[in-house]
Design a protein around this motif. Structure first.
Motif, short mmCIF file in Angstrom:
data_model
loop_
_atom_site.label_atom_id
_atom_site.label_comp_id
_atom_site.label_asym_id
_atom_site.label_seq_id
_atom_site.Cartn_x
_atom_site.Cartn_y
_atom_site.Cartn_z
N SER A 125 0.82 -1.21 0.00
CA SER A 125 0.00 0.00 0.00
C SER A 125 0.85 1.26 0.00
N SER A 126 2.09 1.16 0.52
CA SER A 126 2.96 2.34 0.52
C SER A 126 3.33 2.77 -0.88
N ALA A 127 3.40 1.81 -1.83
CA ALA A 127 3.75 2.15 -3.20
C ALA A 127 2.65 2.95 -3.88
N ALA A 128 1.42 2.80 -3.40
CA ALA A 128 0.28 3.47 -4.04
C ALA A 128 0.11 4.91 -3.58
N ARG A 129 0.89 5.35 -2.61
CA ARG A 129 0.71 6.71 -2.09
C ARG A 129 1.35 7.76 -2.98
N ALA A 130 2.27 7.34 -3.85
CA ALA A 130 2.91 8.28 -4.77
C ALA A 130 2.43 8.01 -6.19
N PRO A 131 1.91 9.01 -6.90
CA PRO A 131 1.44 8.80 -8.28
C PRO A 131 2.55 8.26 -9.17
N ARG A 132 2.21 7.34 -10.05
CA ARG A 132 3.16 6.75 -11.00
C ARG A 132 2.60 6.92 -12.40
N ARG A 133 3.37 7.52 -13.26
CA ARG A 133 2.90 7.73 -14.62
C ARG A 133 2.64 6.40 -15.31
N GLY A 134 1.46 6.26 -15.90
CA GLY A 134 1.11 5.05 -16.62
C GLY A 134 0.57 3.93 -15.75
N VAL A 135 0.45 4.16 -14.43
CA VAL A 135 0.00 3.12 -13.50
C VAL A 135 -1.21 3.62 -12.73
N ARG A 136 -2.19 2.77 -12.58
CA ARG A 136 -3.36 3.07 -11.75
C ARG A 136 -3.44 2.03 -10.64
N PHE A 137 -3.66 2.50 -9.41
CA PHE A 137 -3.75 1.61 -8.26
C PHE A 137 -5.22 1.41 -7.87
N ALA A 138 -5.56 0.20 -7.46
CA ALA A 138 -6.91 -0.12 -7.04
C ALA A 138 -6.86 -0.98 -5.79
N SER A 139 -7.71 -0.66 -4.82
CA SER A 139 -7.83 -1.48 -3.62
C SER A 139 -8.49 -2.80 -3.98
N LEU A 140 -8.26 -3.82 -3.15
CA LEU A 140 -8.86 -5.13 -3.36
C LEU A 140 -10.05 -5.29 -2.42
N ALA A 141 -11.21 -5.57 -2.98
CA ALA A 141 -12.43 -5.70 -2.18
C ALA A 141 -12.27 -6.80 -1.14
N GLY A 142 -12.62 -6.47 0.10
CA GLY A 142 -12.52 -7.44 1.19
C GLY A 142 -11.14 -7.59 1.77
N ARG A 143 -10.17 -6.84 1.26
CA ARG A 143 -8.78 -6.89 1.74
C ARG A 143 -8.27 -8.34 1.82
N PRO A 144 -8.28 -9.06 0.70
CA PRO A 144 -7.89 -10.47 0.74
C PRO A 144 -6.39 -10.71 0.76
N ALA A 145 -5.59 -9.66 0.52
CA ALA A 145 -4.14 -9.86 0.41
C ALA A 145 -3.42 -8.88 1.34
N SER A 146 -2.63 -9.42 2.24
CA SER A 146 -1.86 -8.58 3.15
C SER A 146 -0.58 -9.30 3.53
N SER A 147 0.36 -8.55 4.08
CA SER A 147 1.66 -9.10 4.45
C SER A 147 2.11 -8.45 5.76
N PRO A 148 2.35 -9.24 6.83
CA PRO A 148 2.74 -8.63 8.10
C PRO A 148 4.16 -8.07 8.04
N ILE A 149 4.32 -6.89 8.60
CA ILE A 149 5.63 -6.25 8.73
C ILE A 149 6.07 -6.39 10.19
N LEU A 150 7.25 -6.96 10.41
CA LEU A 150 7.73 -7.22 11.76
C LEU A 150 9.04 -6.49 12.02
N LEU A 151 9.28 -6.19 13.27
CA LEU A 151 10.59 -5.76 13.72
C LEU A 151 11.25 -6.94 14.41
N ALA A 152 12.44 -7.30 13.95
CA ALA A 152 13.23 -8.36 14.59
C ALA A 152 14.52 -7.74 15.09
N TRP A 153 14.91 -8.07 16.30
CA TRP A 153 16.10 -7.44 16.87
C TRP A 153 16.88 -8.41 17.74
N ARG A 154 18.16 -8.11 17.86
CA ARG A 154 19.01 -8.88 18.76
C ARG A 154 18.69 -8.45 20.19
#
Length: 298
Positions: free
Chosen positions: A246-275
């Motif tokens: 979703s961060s890629a869709a916040r900046a306009p890209r020439r020649g590209v159109r962004f669309a949300s996915l109905a029902g939010r079927p696709a996501s990816s968890p972002i984690l912090l891992a540390w020593r």
């Protein structure tokens, strides 16, 4: 030659999994190096540690003894190393942070800017990379902490926490027949896809494949790309569609159109891992700032 710590660590994972392939996946390695480490450990000790057959793998009595003793020894070693590194981190005030692109271009700059105000004595060495290489760097002490895509297998001396769940959106050529700000993922079943490195076992690709599978199709992959810029360039050229952060869709890209996915079927968890050798106060503040910044930007 005496056994090495790496050989012992590899052996312990093999002892837990009793399967070289699964052990290799947990260690972010391929199978041949895992087998070589195991063979070298047996050679140095002069005993057989595992019994192998075409159907199963099992520890020998000597392997069982080594498993118990190696776990205790490595736990003591890790505690000692953490104490030494913690003292060094506090003394040097330099912490090495690696991040995937979705965090590096969005939440991370704001969070680190605020953290510098709160902890001006801490210097940050910031690097961008992909999940697999960042995790390898964390395990080999090139990083103190990393922001990566989950899931992540934990290891002794490493802690993890979820920052946020990254909603994926569709990137379509500007002239694509699908119109509107929201589409169904199933409507892309007959499209050519552009994906990140199709050989990657970690990162965004597994989430994309899983989401498409849940939608009832396997994506027809036409191209793979090493980064978002190339991927969106191929989308703009009409070579296919893509699922991106979703961060890629916040900046306009020439020649590209962004669309949300109905029902939010696709996501990816972002984690912090540390020593665990990192100062607790710095970790908790970094995690809180990344979470709050990401929440405001979503």
């Amino acid at each position: 030659m005496d056994p090495t710590l790496q050989q012992l660590r590899v052996f312990l994972v093999v002892a837990e999994e009793l399967h070289v392939g699964r052990a290799a996946a947990r260690l972010h390695m391929t199978q041949p190096p895992v087998s070589r480490h195991l063979k070298a450990l047996e050679t140095s000790l002069g005993v057989r540690l595992v019994e192998r057959s075409t159907r199963r793998m099992a520890l020998t009595p000597a392997g069982e003894v080594l498993r118990v003793e190696a776990e205790a020894m490595l736990a003591r070693w890790d505690r000692m190393v953490d104490q030494v590194r913690s003292e060094e981190a506090v003394a040097s005030h330099t912490l090495r942070l690696g991040s995937v692109e979705a965090v590096a271009v969005d939440a991370l700059p704001t969070a680190i800017g605020l953290l510098r105000e709160r902890c001006p004595e801490v210097e940050w060495d910031l690097r961008e990379g992909q999940t697999a290489e960042l995790l390898e760097g964390l395990h080999t002490d090139r990083f103190d902490c990393v922001a990566v895509r989950g899931p992540v297998h934990t290891a002794p001396g490493i802690s993890t926490a979820v920052i946020y769940d990254d909603e994926l959106v569709a990137a379509l050529p500007e002239s694509h027949w699908l119109a509107g700000p929201e589409i169904f993922l199933q409507s892309l079943a007959d499209e050519d896809f552009i994906v990140y490195n199709r050989r990657a076992r970690l990162g965004l690709l597994p989430a994309i494949l899983a989401a498409c599978g849940q939608a009832g199709f396997a994506p027809r992959i036409r191209h793979d790309a090493s980064g978002t810029e190339l991927m969106l360039g191929l989308v703009a050229a009409g070579d296919g569609v893509a699922l991106v952060s979703s961060s890629a869709a916040r900046a306009p890209r020439r020649g590209v159109r962004f669309a949300s996915l109905a029902g939010r079927p696709a996501s990816s968890p972002i984690l912090l891992a540390w020593r665990t050798s990192m100062p607790d106060g710095v970790v908790s503040q970094l995690l809180d700032l990344l979470r709050s910044t990401a929440m405001r930007q979503q």
